[in-house]
Design an enzyme around this catalytic site. Structure first.
Site, short mmCIF file in Angstrom:
data_model
loop_
_atom_site.label_atom_id
_atom_site.label_comp_id
_atom_site.label_asym_id
_atom_site.label_seq_id
_atom_site.Cartn_x
_atom_site.Cartn_y
_atom_site.Cartn_z
NE ARG A 33 -31.58 126.57 -0.57
CZ ARG A 33 -32.31 125.51 -0.39
NH1 ARG A 33 -31.79 124.33 -0.56
NH2 ARG A 33 -33.55 125.63 -0.03
CD GLU A 83 -29.41 114.71 0.06
OE1 GLU A 83 -30.54 114.82 0.60
OE2 GLU A 83 -28.39 115.28 0.50
CB SER A 117 -34.05 117.41 -3.13
OG SER A 117 -34.43 118.25 -2.11
CG LEU A 118 -38.81 117.05 -0.36
CD1 LEU A 118 -39.81 117.79 0.52
CD2 LEU A 118 -38.47 115.71 0.28
#
Ligand SMILES: Cc1cc2nc3c(=O)[nH]c(=O)nc-3n(C[C@H](O)[C@H](O)[C@H](O)COP(=O)(O)OP(=O)(O)OC[C@H]3O[C@@H](n4cnc5c(N)ncnc54)[C@H](O)[C@@H]3O)c2cc1C
Length: 427
Positions: free
Chosen positions: A223, A305, A321-322
Protein backbone atom coordinates in the site's frame (compact mmCIF):
# COMPACT_ATOMS: atom_id res chain seq x y z
CA UNK A 1 -7.04 -21.32 5.41
CA UNK A 2 -5.60 -22.92 2.28
CA UNK A 3 -3.48 -26.05 1.99
CA UNK A 4 -0.98 -24.16 -0.14
CA UNK A 5 -0.61 -21.39 2.44
CA UNK A 6 1.11 -21.42 5.83
CA UNK A 7 1.54 -19.49 9.06
CA UNK A 8 5.15 -18.84 8.05
CA UNK A 9 4.14 -17.37 4.71
CA UNK A 10 1.58 -15.07 6.35
CA UNK A 11 4.17 -14.04 8.97
CA UNK A 12 6.74 -13.31 6.26
CA UNK A 13 4.30 -11.11 4.35
CA UNK A 14 3.36 -9.30 7.56
CA UNK A 15 7.02 -8.60 8.41
CA UNK A 16 7.83 -7.56 4.87
CA UNK A 17 4.95 -5.07 4.76
CA UNK A 18 5.98 -3.80 8.22
CA UNK A 19 9.57 -3.24 6.99
CA UNK A 20 10.84 -5.57 9.73
CA UNK A 21 9.89 -2.99 12.38
CA UNK A 22 7.32 -5.50 13.71
CA UNK A 23 7.44 -7.23 17.07
CA UNK A 24 8.16 -10.75 15.84
CA UNK A 25 6.45 -12.42 18.83
CA UNK A 26 3.28 -10.48 18.09
CA UNK A 27 3.45 -11.43 14.41
CA UNK A 28 3.96 -15.09 15.23
CA UNK A 29 1.02 -15.03 17.65
CA UNK A 30 -1.26 -13.20 15.19
CA UNK A 31 -0.55 -15.45 12.25
CA UNK A 32 -0.62 -18.72 14.16
CA UNK A 33 -4.00 -17.79 15.68
CA UNK A 34 -5.52 -16.56 12.40
CA UNK A 35 -7.24 -19.82 11.35
CA UNK A 36 -8.54 -20.26 14.91
CA UNK A 37 -9.88 -16.70 14.83
CA UNK A 38 -11.73 -17.37 11.57
CA UNK A 39 -13.35 -20.49 13.03
CA UNK A 40 -14.19 -18.63 16.24
CA UNK A 41 -15.86 -15.87 14.22
CA UNK A 42 -17.88 -18.48 12.35
CA UNK A 43 -19.03 -19.85 15.71
CA UNK A 44 -20.12 -16.33 16.67
CA UNK A 45 -22.30 -16.23 13.58
CA UNK A 46 -20.15 -14.59 10.88
CA UNK A 47 -21.02 -16.06 7.49
CA UNK A 48 -17.89 -15.80 5.41
CA UNK A 49 -18.33 -15.85 1.64
CA UNK A 50 -18.00 -19.26 0.02
CA UNK A 51 -17.36 -20.75 -3.35
CA UNK A 52 -19.29 -23.97 -3.22
CA UNK A 53 -18.36 -25.60 0.10
CA UNK A 54 -15.01 -23.85 0.41
CA UNK A 55 -14.31 -20.41 1.83
CA UNK A 56 -13.69 -17.87 -0.90
CA UNK A 57 -10.18 -16.49 -0.45
CA UNK A 58 -9.40 -12.97 -1.66
CA UNK A 59 -6.07 -11.46 -2.65
CA UNK A 60 -4.99 -8.04 -1.34
CA UNK A 61 -1.89 -5.85 -1.54
CA UNK A 62 1.31 -7.22 0.00
CA UNK A 63 -0.02 -10.79 0.29
CA UNK A 64 1.77 -13.26 -1.91
CA UNK A 65 -1.30 -15.46 -2.21
CA UNK A 66 -5.07 -15.29 -1.89
CA UNK A 67 -5.76 -15.80 1.82
CA UNK A 68 -8.34 -13.28 2.98
CA UNK A 69 -11.82 -14.31 3.98
CA UNK A 70 -14.55 -11.75 3.43
CA UNK A 71 -18.15 -11.56 4.54
CA UNK A 72 -20.88 -9.88 2.52
CA UNK A 73 -18.39 -9.13 -0.27
CA UNK A 74 -16.70 -5.88 0.73
CA UNK A 75 -18.71 -5.46 3.96
CA UNK A 76 -16.63 -7.71 6.25
CA UNK A 77 -16.33 -5.15 9.06
CA UNK A 78 -20.07 -4.70 9.21
CA UNK A 79 -20.65 -8.47 9.22
CA UNK A 80 -18.18 -8.92 12.10
CA UNK A 81 -19.65 -6.06 14.06
CA UNK A 82 -23.21 -7.36 13.68
CA UNK A 83 -22.35 -10.93 14.67
CA UNK A 84 -20.17 -9.96 17.62
CA UNK A 85 -22.63 -7.34 18.88
CA UNK A 86 -25.38 -9.90 18.73
CA UNK A 87 -23.30 -12.56 20.50
CA UNK A 88 -22.24 -10.09 23.19
CA UNK A 89 -25.82 -8.94 23.76
CA UNK A 90 -26.79 -12.51 24.52
CA UNK A 91 -23.78 -13.19 26.78
CA UNK A 92 -24.97 -13.22 30.41
CA UNK A 93 -21.61 -12.01 31.80
CA UNK A 94 -21.64 -8.78 29.76
CA UNK A 95 -23.42 -5.73 31.11
CA UNK A 96 -24.52 -3.29 28.40
CA UNK A 97 -24.28 0.37 29.21
CA UNK A 98 -26.37 2.81 27.17
CA UNK A 99 -24.29 4.71 24.58
CA UNK A 100 -21.92 7.12 26.30
CA UNK A 101 -18.65 8.88 25.67
CA UNK A 102 -15.59 8.26 27.83
CA UNK A 103 -14.62 11.71 29.05
CA UNK A 104 -12.02 11.22 31.78
CA UNK A 105 -9.96 8.70 33.70
CA UNK A 106 -9.65 8.52 37.47
CA UNK A 107 -6.16 7.78 38.74
CA UNK A 108 -5.90 6.58 42.32
CA UNK A 109 -2.51 5.97 43.83
CA UNK A 110 -1.01 6.17 40.33
CA UNK A 111 -3.23 3.52 38.69
CA UNK A 112 -6.43 3.74 36.68
CA UNK A 113 -9.33 3.33 39.06
CA UNK A 114 -12.37 4.67 37.25
CA UNK A 115 -13.94 6.42 34.28
CA UNK A 116 -16.26 9.36 33.73
CA UNK A 117 -18.90 8.77 31.06
CA UNK A 118 -21.09 11.33 29.38
CA UNK A 119 -24.42 9.92 28.22
CA UNK A 120 -26.46 11.32 25.35
CA UNK A 121 -28.90 12.63 27.92
CA UNK A 122 -28.54 13.38 31.58
CA UNK A 123 -25.50 14.13 33.70
CA UNK A 124 -22.17 12.38 33.58
CA UNK A 125 -21.63 9.15 35.43
CA UNK A 126 -18.55 7.98 37.32
CA UNK A 127 -17.80 4.26 37.40
CA UNK A 128 -15.07 2.53 39.41
CA UNK A 129 -13.06 -0.06 37.59
CA UNK A 130 -10.57 -2.76 38.49
CA UNK A 131 -8.98 -2.79 35.02
CA UNK A 132 -9.83 -0.61 32.04
CA UNK A 133 -9.58 -1.67 28.38
CA UNK A 134 -9.49 1.11 25.79
CA UNK A 135 -10.70 0.06 22.33
CA UNK A 136 -11.41 3.50 20.90
CA UNK A 137 -9.98 2.98 17.41
CA UNK A 138 -7.69 5.07 15.22
CA UNK A 139 -7.01 8.76 14.61
CA UNK A 140 -7.44 9.22 10.84
CA UNK A 141 -10.17 11.83 11.33
CA UNK A 142 -7.44 14.29 12.36
CA UNK A 143 -6.32 14.35 8.69
CA UNK A 144 -8.00 16.14 5.77
CA UNK A 145 -7.97 13.07 3.53
CA UNK A 146 -9.03 9.95 5.39
CA UNK A 147 -11.15 6.85 5.05
CA UNK A 148 -11.88 6.94 8.80
CA UNK A 149 -15.21 7.99 10.30
CA UNK A 150 -15.40 11.20 12.37
CA UNK A 151 -15.27 9.23 15.65
CA UNK A 152 -11.81 7.85 14.82
CA UNK A 153 -10.21 11.06 16.03
CA UNK A 154 -7.63 9.67 18.45
CA UNK A 155 -9.56 10.81 21.52
CA UNK A 156 -8.73 7.60 23.44
CA UNK A 157 -5.10 8.03 22.55
CA UNK A 158 -5.22 11.64 23.74
CA UNK A 159 -6.67 10.53 27.06
CA UNK A 160 -3.95 7.92 27.52
CA UNK A 161 -1.36 10.54 26.59
CA UNK A 162 -2.76 12.98 29.15
CA UNK A 163 -2.69 10.23 31.80
CA UNK A 164 1.00 9.59 31.08
CA UNK A 165 0.79 6.18 29.35
CA UNK A 166 3.71 5.42 27.02
CA UNK A 167 2.87 5.76 23.30
CA UNK A 168 4.83 4.26 20.43
CA UNK A 169 5.35 4.62 16.67
CA UNK A 170 3.08 7.66 16.64
CA UNK A 171 4.32 8.75 13.20
CA UNK A 172 3.44 5.42 11.59
CA UNK A 173 0.30 6.00 9.54
CA UNK A 174 -0.86 3.84 6.70
CA UNK A 175 -2.19 5.52 3.60
CA UNK A 176 -4.78 3.74 1.53
CA UNK A 177 -4.02 4.43 -2.11
CA UNK A 178 -7.58 4.26 -3.35
CA UNK A 179 -10.09 6.46 -1.57
CA UNK A 180 -12.77 7.86 -3.84
CA UNK A 181 -11.58 11.27 -5.02
CA UNK A 182 -14.70 13.35 -4.44
CA UNK A 183 -15.23 16.61 -2.54
CA UNK A 184 -15.97 15.82 1.12
CA UNK A 185 -15.45 17.56 4.45
CA UNK A 186 -15.28 14.27 6.35
CA UNK A 187 -14.29 10.74 5.45
CA UNK A 188 -13.73 9.71 1.85
CA UNK A 189 -15.37 6.46 0.67
CA UNK A 190 -12.89 3.60 0.42
CA UNK A 191 -12.49 1.68 -2.80
CA UNK A 192 -11.40 -1.68 -1.49
CA UNK A 193 -8.10 -3.20 -2.49
CA UNK A 194 -9.92 -6.46 -3.14
CA UNK A 195 -11.14 -4.85 -6.36
CA UNK A 196 -7.55 -4.76 -7.59
CA UNK A 197 -7.22 -8.32 -6.31
CA UNK A 198 -10.07 -9.18 -8.66
CA UNK A 199 -8.31 -7.52 -11.61
CA UNK A 200 -9.03 -3.78 -11.56
CA UNK A 201 -6.04 -1.65 -12.62
CA UNK A 202 -4.65 1.79 -11.79
CA UNK A 203 -4.35 4.09 -14.78
CA UNK A 204 -3.46 7.71 -15.54
CA UNK A 205 -5.54 10.30 -17.39
CA UNK A 206 -4.62 8.62 -20.70
CA UNK A 207 -5.68 5.17 -19.51
CA UNK A 208 -2.05 3.97 -19.24
CA UNK A 209 -1.25 1.55 -16.42
CA UNK A 210 0.88 3.20 -13.73
CA UNK A 211 2.01 0.32 -11.51
CA UNK A 212 3.35 -2.33 -13.85
CA UNK A 213 6.85 -0.92 -14.23
CA UNK A 214 7.17 -0.03 -10.56
CA UNK A 215 6.87 -3.31 -8.67
CA UNK A 216 6.69 -7.01 -9.54
CA UNK A 217 3.30 -7.21 -7.82
CA UNK A 218 2.04 -4.38 -10.07
CA UNK A 219 -1.34 -3.08 -8.92
CA UNK A 220 -1.10 -5.24 -5.79
CA UNK A 221 2.21 -3.78 -4.62
CA UNK A 222 2.33 -2.83 -0.89
CA UNK A 223 0.00 0.00 0.00
CA UNK A 224 2.63 2.57 0.92
CA UNK A 225 4.33 2.23 -2.42
CA UNK A 226 1.09 2.54 -4.38
CA UNK A 227 -0.04 5.47 -2.20
CA UNK A 228 3.23 7.35 -2.78
CA UNK A 229 3.03 6.78 -6.51
CA UNK A 230 -0.54 8.04 -6.69
CA UNK A 231 0.39 11.00 -4.43
CA UNK A 232 3.22 11.97 -6.81
CA UNK A 233 0.86 11.93 -9.79
CA UNK A 234 -1.54 14.15 -7.91
CA UNK A 235 1.21 16.53 -6.75
CA UNK A 236 2.05 16.91 -10.45
CA UNK A 237 -1.55 17.99 -11.06
CA UNK A 238 -2.65 14.72 -12.67
CA UNK A 239 -5.45 12.43 -11.65
CA UNK A 240 -5.32 8.69 -11.10
CA UNK A 241 -8.15 6.27 -11.82
CA UNK A 242 -9.10 2.75 -10.93
CA UNK A 243 -10.34 0.95 -13.99
CA UNK A 244 -12.71 -1.90 -13.12
CA UNK A 245 -14.58 -1.83 -16.41
CA UNK A 246 -12.78 -4.91 -17.68
CA UNK A 247 -13.80 -7.15 -14.77
CA UNK A 248 -15.83 -10.11 -15.86
CA UNK A 249 -19.13 -11.36 -14.49
CA UNK A 250 -21.44 -9.54 -12.15
CA UNK A 251 -18.68 -8.32 -9.85
CA UNK A 252 -20.97 -5.63 -8.45
CA UNK A 253 -22.51 -8.41 -6.37
CA UNK A 254 -19.14 -8.98 -4.61
CA UNK A 255 -18.49 -5.28 -4.07
CA UNK A 256 -21.85 -3.82 -3.06
CA UNK A 257 -20.25 -1.09 -0.94
CA UNK A 258 -18.07 0.18 -3.79
CA UNK A 259 -21.05 0.08 -6.15
CA UNK A 260 -23.27 2.02 -3.73
CA UNK A 261 -20.61 4.63 -2.94
CA UNK A 262 -19.82 5.20 -6.60
CA UNK A 263 -23.54 5.44 -7.42
CA UNK A 264 -23.93 8.14 -4.75
CA UNK A 265 -21.45 10.22 -6.73
CA UNK A 266 -22.95 9.44 -10.13
CA UNK A 267 -20.25 6.95 -11.17
CA UNK A 268 -21.09 3.60 -12.76
CA UNK A 269 -17.88 1.58 -12.22
CA UNK A 270 -18.96 -1.00 -14.82
CA UNK A 271 -18.81 1.72 -17.48
CA UNK A 272 -16.59 4.44 -16.02
CA UNK A 273 -13.19 4.67 -14.37
CA UNK A 274 -13.20 5.54 -10.67
CA UNK A 275 -11.24 8.67 -9.59
CA UNK A 276 -9.01 7.88 -6.61
CA UNK A 277 -6.72 9.58 -4.09
CA UNK A 278 -4.54 8.36 -1.23
CA UNK A 279 -5.92 8.93 2.28
CA UNK A 280 -4.94 8.19 5.88
CA UNK A 281 -6.36 4.78 6.65
CA UNK A 282 -4.77 3.14 9.66
CA UNK A 283 -2.55 4.02 12.61
CA UNK A 284 0.15 1.43 13.28
CA UNK A 285 1.25 3.28 16.42
CA UNK A 286 -0.72 3.94 19.56
CA UNK A 287 -0.71 3.19 23.27
CA UNK A 288 2.37 1.01 23.80
CA UNK A 289 1.25 -2.40 25.03
CA UNK A 290 2.60 -5.88 25.45
CA UNK A 291 0.93 -8.87 23.80
CA UNK A 292 -1.62 -8.99 26.63
CA UNK A 293 -2.68 -5.43 25.89
CA UNK A 294 -1.08 -4.09 29.09
CA UNK A 295 0.07 -0.46 28.89
CA UNK A 296 2.74 1.28 30.97
CA UNK A 297 -0.01 2.77 33.17
CA UNK A 298 -1.25 0.41 35.86
CA UNK A 299 -4.81 -0.71 35.30
CA UNK A 300 -4.90 0.46 31.67
CA UNK A 301 -5.10 -1.96 28.73
CA UNK A 302 -5.57 -1.21 25.06
CA UNK A 303 -6.58 -3.33 22.11
CA UNK A 304 -7.33 -2.80 18.43
CA UNK A 305 -6.22 0.23 16.49
CA UNK A 306 -5.69 2.45 19.54
CA UNK A 307 -3.06 -0.01 20.78
CA UNK A 308 0.49 -0.31 19.54
CA UNK A 309 1.79 -3.79 20.32
CA UNK A 310 4.15 -3.70 17.36
CA UNK A 311 2.39 -6.35 15.31
CA UNK A 312 2.06 -4.14 12.21
CA UNK A 313 5.57 -2.69 12.34
CA UNK A 314 6.02 0.31 10.08
CA UNK A 315 3.13 -0.67 7.81
CA UNK A 316 0.14 -2.92 8.24
CA UNK A 317 -0.42 -5.79 5.88
CA UNK A 318 -3.89 -5.45 4.33
CA UNK A 319 -6.67 -7.01 6.40
CA UNK A 320 -4.46 -7.79 9.38
CA UNK A 321 -6.28 -5.28 11.58
CA UNK A 322 -9.68 -6.91 11.99
CA UNK A 323 -7.70 -10.08 12.63
CA UNK A 324 -5.60 -8.24 15.21
CA UNK A 325 -8.72 -7.00 17.00
CA UNK A 326 -10.09 -10.52 17.27
CA UNK A 327 -6.86 -12.36 18.09
CA UNK A 328 -5.50 -9.91 20.67
CA UNK A 329 -8.99 -9.05 21.93
CA UNK A 330 -9.58 -12.74 22.72
CA UNK A 331 -6.16 -13.01 24.35
CA UNK A 332 -6.81 -9.98 26.53
CA UNK A 333 -10.30 -11.22 27.42
CA UNK A 334 -8.86 -14.55 28.51
CA UNK A 335 -6.15 -12.86 30.57
CA UNK A 336 -8.64 -10.68 32.40
CA UNK A 337 -10.96 -13.63 33.03
CA UNK A 338 -8.13 -15.48 34.81
CA UNK A 339 -7.25 -12.50 36.98
CA UNK A 340 -8.59 -11.86 40.46
CA UNK A 341 -10.13 -8.50 39.68
CA UNK A 342 -10.15 -6.10 42.59
CA UNK A 343 -11.11 -2.46 42.78
CA UNK A 344 -8.04 -0.36 43.56
CA UNK A 345 -7.56 0.56 47.23
CA UNK A 346 -6.92 4.02 48.64
CA UNK A 347 -4.44 6.66 47.45
CA UNK A 348 -4.45 10.21 46.16
CA UNK A 349 -7.01 10.76 43.44
CA UNK A 350 -6.76 12.73 40.24
CA UNK A 351 -9.17 13.08 37.34
CA UNK A 352 -7.48 13.25 33.93
CA UNK A 353 -9.30 14.61 30.91
CA UNK A 354 -8.16 15.39 27.37
CA UNK A 355 -8.40 19.15 27.79
CA UNK A 356 -10.00 21.69 25.46
CA UNK A 357 -11.33 20.46 22.12
CA UNK A 358 -10.56 22.40 18.92
CA UNK A 359 -13.56 24.26 17.47
CA UNK A 360 -14.78 23.40 13.95
CA UNK A 361 -12.64 25.98 12.15
CA UNK A 362 -9.48 25.12 14.10
CA UNK A 363 -10.08 21.45 13.42
CA UNK A 364 -10.33 22.09 9.68
CA UNK A 365 -7.04 24.01 9.79
CA UNK A 366 -5.41 21.25 11.79
CA UNK A 367 -6.62 18.51 9.43
CA UNK A 368 -5.18 20.36 6.44
CA UNK A 369 -1.89 20.99 8.25
CA UNK A 370 -1.49 17.36 9.32
CA UNK A 371 -2.34 15.97 5.87
CA UNK A 372 0.02 18.32 4.06
CA UNK A 373 2.91 17.70 6.44
CA UNK A 374 2.48 14.02 7.29
CA UNK A 375 1.06 12.59 4.06
CA UNK A 376 2.53 9.68 2.05
CA UNK A 377 5.71 11.65 1.23
CA UNK A 378 7.16 13.70 4.07
CA UNK A 379 9.82 16.36 4.19
CA UNK A 380 11.59 17.55 7.33
CA UNK A 381 11.27 21.12 6.10
CA UNK A 382 7.50 20.80 5.79
CA UNK A 383 7.16 19.10 9.12
CA UNK A 384 9.21 21.76 10.92
CA UNK A 385 7.13 24.47 9.26
CA UNK A 386 3.97 22.64 10.37
CA UNK A 387 5.25 22.56 13.96
CA UNK A 388 5.77 26.33 13.92
CA UNK A 389 2.37 26.88 12.34
CA UNK A 390 0.76 24.73 14.95
CA UNK A 391 2.43 26.54 17.83
CA UNK A 392 1.46 29.93 16.41
CA UNK A 393 -2.22 29.00 16.09
CA UNK A 394 -3.69 29.08 19.61
CA UNK A 395 -6.97 27.50 18.43
CA UNK A 396 -4.97 24.43 17.45
CA UNK A 397 -2.06 24.35 19.87
CA UNK A 398 -4.23 24.62 22.98
CA UNK A 399 -6.50 21.77 21.91
CA UNK A 400 -5.99 18.08 22.64
CA UNK A 401 -6.16 17.38 18.91
CA UNK A 402 -3.29 19.83 18.34
CA UNK A 403 -1.24 18.21 21.09
CA UNK A 404 -1.73 14.78 19.53
CA UNK A 405 -0.64 15.96 16.08
CA UNK A 406 2.29 17.79 17.66
CA UNK A 407 3.32 14.50 19.26
CA UNK A 408 3.12 12.77 15.87
CA UNK A 409 5.15 15.52 14.20
CA UNK A 410 7.82 15.21 16.89
CA UNK A 411 7.97 11.44 16.41
CA UNK A 412 8.16 11.87 12.61
CA UNK A 413 10.96 14.41 12.90
CA UNK A 414 12.86 12.23 15.33
CA UNK A 415 13.01 9.34 12.88
CA UNK A 416 15.98 10.12 10.67
CA UNK A 417 15.31 7.69 7.83
CA UNK A 418 12.42 6.37 5.79
CA UNK A 419 10.85 3.28 7.24
CA UNK A 420 7.76 1.52 5.91
CA UNK A 421 4.90 3.99 5.55
CA UNK A 422 7.05 6.81 6.99
CA UNK A 423 8.66 8.00 3.79
CA UNK A 424 11.10 10.87 4.12
CA UNK A 425 12.52 13.06 1.35
CA UNK A 426 16.17 13.95 1.63
CA UNK A 427 15.85 17.67 2.29
C1 LIG B 1 -13.32 2.18 5.36
C2 LIG B 1 -12.48 1.20 6.11
C3 LIG B 1 -12.35 -0.11 5.65
C4 LIG B 1 -11.57 -1.03 6.34
N1 LIG B 1 -11.46 -2.31 5.85
C5 LIG B 1 -10.75 -3.20 6.55
C6 LIG B 1 -10.67 -4.56 6.10
O1 LIG B 1 -11.24 -4.93 5.10
N2 LIG B 1 -9.93 -5.42 6.85
C7 LIG B 1 -9.29 -5.05 7.99
O2 LIG B 1 -8.64 -5.87 8.64
N3 LIG B 1 -9.35 -3.77 8.42
C8 LIG B 1 -10.06 -2.84 7.74
N4 LIG B 1 -10.11 -1.55 8.18
C9 LIG B 1 -9.45 -1.20 9.43
C10 LIG B 1 -10.31 -1.67 10.59
O3 LIG B 1 -11.67 -1.42 10.29
C11 LIG B 1 -9.96 -0.94 11.87
O4 LIG B 1 -8.59 -1.03 12.10
C12 LIG B 1 -10.72 -1.58 13.02
O5 LIG B 1 -12.11 -1.34 12.87
C13 LIG B 1 -10.27 -1.02 14.34
O6 LIG B 1 -11.08 -1.63 15.31
P1 LIG B 1 -11.19 -1.02 16.74
O7 LIG B 1 -12.20 -1.86 17.48
O8 LIG B 1 -9.86 -0.85 17.32
O9 LIG B 1 -11.77 0.44 16.53
P2 LIG B 1 -13.12 0.91 15.83
O10 LIG B 1 -13.69 -0.14 14.97
O11 LIG B 1 -12.82 2.26 15.24
O12 LIG B 1 -14.08 1.10 17.05
C14 LIG B 1 -13.82 2.08 18.05
C15 LIG B 1 -15.13 2.42 18.72
O13 LIG B 1 -14.87 3.21 19.88
C16 LIG B 1 -15.79 4.30 19.90
N5 LIG B 1 -15.19 5.40 20.66
C17 LIG B 1 -14.12 6.17 20.31
N6 LIG B 1 -13.87 7.05 21.29
C18 LIG B 1 -14.79 6.84 22.28
C19 LIG B 1 -15.04 7.44 23.55
N7 LIG B 1 -14.30 8.44 24.03
N8 LIG B 1 -16.08 6.97 24.27
C20 LIG B 1 -16.85 5.95 23.82
N9 LIG B 1 -16.64 5.33 22.63
C21 LIG B 1 -15.62 5.78 21.88
C22 LIG B 1 -15.99 4.63 18.42
O14 LIG B 1 -17.18 5.35 18.25
C23 LIG B 1 -16.06 3.22 17.82
O15 LIG B 1 -17.34 2.70 17.91
C24 LIG B 1 -10.89 -0.63 7.50
C25 LIG B 1 -11.01 0.68 7.97
C26 LIG B 1 -11.79 1.60 7.28
C27 LIG B 1 -11.89 3.00 7.80
Amino acid sequence: MDVNDSVDAHARDTMLAGAGHNCSDAVRYLTSRAPIAVRWLQQQGVNFDRQGRRLLLGHEGGHRCARIVHAGGDASGLALLQALTDAARHAPHIHWHPPAVLEALLLRGGRVAGVRLLGHSGPHQDIDCAELVLATGGCGALFAATTNPAGADGNGLALAQAAGAALRDMEMLQFHPTALDVPASGRLPLITEALRGAGAILVDDDGQRIMQALHPAGDLAPRDLVARHVWQYRQAGKRVWLDATLLKGDWIQHFPTVAAQCAQHGIDPRQQRIPITPAVHFHMGGIATDLDGRSSLHGLYAVGEVAGNGVHGANRLASNSLLEGVVFGCRLGRRLSYMQLQLPGSGSEQWIDRGVSADTDALMRLRTLSWQSMGPIRSRKNMRAAQLHLLADAGISESWQGRLIERMLRAALKRQHSLGAHYLLND
